[in-house]
Motif scaffolding. Structure first.
Motif, PDB file in Angstrom:
ATOM      1  N   MET A   1       0.847  -1.178   0.000  1.00 57.88           N
ATOM      2  CA  MET A   1       0.000   0.000   0.000  1.00 57.88           C
ATOM      3  C   MET A   1       0.891   1.239   0.000  1.00 57.88           C
ATOM      4  SD  MET A   1      -2.894   1.172   2.749  1.00 57.88           S
ATOM      5  CE  MET A   1      -4.140   0.230   1.931  1.00 57.88           C
ATOM      6  N   HIS A   2       0.630   2.145  -0.910  1.00 59.08           N
ATOM      7  CA  HIS A   2       1.417   3.365  -0.990  1.00 59.08           C
ATOM      8  C   HIS A   2       0.890   4.410  -0.017  1.00 59.08           C
ATOM      9  CE1 HIS A   2       2.841   1.434  -4.596  1.00 59.08           C
ATOM     10  NE2 HIS A   2       3.801   2.323  -4.647  1.00 59.08           N
ATOM     11  N   TYR A  10       0.347   3.620  10.310  1.00 51.95           N
ATOM     12  CA  TYR A  10       0.621   2.285   9.794  1.00 51.95           C
ATOM     13  C   TYR A  10       1.212   1.441  10.900  1.00 51.95           C
ATOM     14  CZ  TYR A  10      -0.064   4.088   5.081  1.00 51.95           C
ATOM     15  OH  TYR A  10      -0.615   4.638   3.957  1.00 51.95           O
ATOM     16  N   VAL A  11       0.941   0.132  10.858  1.00 54.41           N
ATOM     17  CA  VAL A  11       1.453  -0.782  11.875  1.00 54.41           C
ATOM     18  C   VAL A  11       2.048  -2.019  11.196  1.00 54.41           C
ATOM     19  CG1 VAL A  11      -0.741  -1.998  12.208  1.00 54.41           C
ATOM     20  CG2 VAL A  11       0.919  -1.934  14.060  1.00 54.41           C
ATOM     21  N   CYS A  12       3.106  -2.530  11.816  1.00 55.84           N
ATOM     22  CA  CYS A  12       3.716  -3.783  11.372  1.00 55.84           C
ATOM     23  C   CYS A  12       3.008  -4.915  12.113  1.00 55.84           C
ATOM     24  CB  CYS A  12       5.209  -3.808  11.679  1.00 55.84           C
ATOM     25  SG  CYS A  12       6.003  -5.393  11.300  1.00 55.84           S
ATOM     26  N   LYS A  13       2.425  -5.836  11.378  1.00 52.12           N
ATOM     27  CA  LYS A  13       1.692  -6.944  11.994  1.00 52.12           C
ATOM     28  C   LYS A  13       2.636  -7.991  12.586  1.00 52.12           C
ATOM     29  CE  LYS A  13      -2.432  -5.503  11.199  1.00 52.12           C
ATOM     30  NZ  LYS A  13      -3.370  -5.186  12.245  1.00 52.12           N
ATOM     31  N   ILE A  14       3.940  -7.883  12.306  1.00 50.23           N
ATOM     32  CA  ILE A  14       4.889  -8.858  12.842  1.00 50.23           C
ATOM     33  C   ILE A  14       5.455  -8.395  14.182  1.00 50.23           C
ATOM     34  CG2 ILE A  14       7.113 -10.005  12.434  1.00 50.23           C
ATOM     35  CD1 ILE A  14       6.397  -9.896   9.415  1.00 50.23           C
ATOM     36  N   CYS A  15       6.003  -7.168  14.242  1.00 57.13           N
ATOM     37  CA  CYS A  15       6.662  -6.712  15.466  1.00 57.13           C
ATOM     38  C   CYS A  15       5.887  -5.639  16.230  1.00 57.13           C
ATOM     39  CB  CYS A  15       8.067  -6.211  15.160  1.00 57.13           C
ATOM     40  SG  CYS A  15       8.111  -4.638  14.274  1.00 57.13           S
ATOM     41  N   GLY A  16       4.870  -5.050  15.597  1.00 54.24           N
ATOM     42  CA  GLY A  16       4.064  -4.044  16.284  1.00 54.24           C
ATOM     43  C   GLY A  16       4.531  -2.607  16.139  1.00 54.24           C
ATOM     44  N   GLU A  28       6.260   2.979  -0.337  1.00 57.38           N
ATOM     45  CA  GLU A  28       5.566   2.031   0.525  1.00 57.38           C
ATOM     46  C   GLU A  28       6.358   1.859   1.819  1.00 57.38           C
ATOM     47  OE1 GLU A  28       3.577  -2.289  -0.245  1.00 57.38           O
ATOM     48  OE2 GLU A  28       5.608  -2.027  -0.989  1.00 57.38           O
ATOM     49  N   LEU A  29       5.663   1.782   2.948  1.00 55.57           N
ATOM     50  CA  LEU A  29       6.327   1.548   4.225  1.00 55.57           C
ATOM     51  C   LEU A  29       6.487   0.048   4.424  1.00 55.57           C
ATOM     52  CD1 LEU A  29       4.426   4.122   6.434  1.00 55.57           C
ATOM     53  CD2 LEU A  29       6.752   4.296   5.556  1.00 55.57           C
ATOM     54  N   VAL A  30       7.725  -0.367   4.762  1.00 54.92           N
ATOM     55  CA  VAL A  30       8.037  -1.784   4.935  1.00 54.92           C
ATOM     56  C   VAL A  30       8.741  -1.978   6.274  1.00 54.92           C
ATOM     57  CG1 VAL A  30       9.364  -3.720   4.012  1.00 54.92           C
ATOM     58  CG2 VAL A  30       8.260  -2.120   2.451  1.00 54.92           C
ATOM     59  N   CYS A  31       8.366  -3.020   6.994  1.00 52.81           N
ATOM     60  CA  CYS A  31       8.990  -3.383   8.255  1.00 52.81           C
ATOM     61  C   CYS A  31       9.024  -4.904   8.320  1.00 52.81           C
ATOM     62  CB  CYS A  31       8.186  -2.805   9.423  1.00 52.81           C
ATOM     63  SG  CYS A  31       8.971  -3.015  11.031  1.00 52.81           S
ATOM     64  N   CYS A  32      10.090  -5.466   8.863  1.00 53.72           N
ATOM     65  CA  CYS A  32      10.239  -6.930   8.953  1.00 53.72           C
ATOM     66  C   CYS A  32      10.064  -7.587   7.583  1.00 53.72           C
ATOM     67  CB  CYS A  32       9.261  -7.520   9.969  1.00 53.72           C
ATOM     68  SG  CYS A  32       9.535  -6.961  11.671  1.00 53.72           S
ATOM     69  N   ASN A  33      10.522  -6.887   6.540  1.00 54.02           N
ATOM     70  CA  ASN A  33      10.455  -7.367   5.152  1.00 54.02           C
ATOM     71  C   ASN A  33       9.034  -7.571   4.643  1.00 54.02           C
ATOM     72  OD1 ASN A  33      13.274  -7.404   4.677  1.00 54.02           O
ATOM     73  ND2 ASN A  33      13.412  -9.314   5.818  1.00 54.02           N
ATOM     74  N   PRO A  35       5.129  -5.350   3.867  1.00 49.26           N
ATOM     75  CA  PRO A  35       4.466  -4.038   3.834  1.00 49.26           C
ATOM     76  C   PRO A  35       3.708  -3.779   5.130  1.00 49.26           C
ATOM     77  CG  PRO A  35       4.007  -5.289   1.836  1.00 49.26           C
ATOM     78  CD  PRO A  35       4.676  -6.220   2.794  1.00 49.26           C
ATOM     79  N   MET A  36       3.783  -2.542   5.617  1.00 53.68           N
ATOM     80  CA  MET A  36       3.023  -2.170   6.820  1.00 53.68           C
ATOM     81  C   MET A  36       1.569  -1.965   6.427  1.00 53.68           C
ATOM     82  SD  MET A  36       5.708   0.348   8.731  1.00 53.68           S
ATOM     83  CE  MET A  36       5.014   0.173  10.368  1.00 53.68           C
TER      84      MET A  36
END
Length: 41
Positions: A1-2, A10-16, A28-33, A35-36
């Protein structure tokens, strides 16, 4: 998602990790490889 709007959250569903957009520059925002996800109220 752009990223589209200032103030969106935005939130990372893996690490929070959470991010609030202060400047829209595209891309696009990316965390823990992964997309957020946009948080909707």
């Amino acid at each position: 998602m752009h990223v589209e709007n200032e103030g969106d959250k935005y939130v990372c569903k893996i690490c929070g990790n959470e991010v609030v957009v202060t400047h829209v520059g595209g891309g696009e925002l990316v965390c823990c490889n992964e997309p957020m996800e946009l948080v909707t109220n």
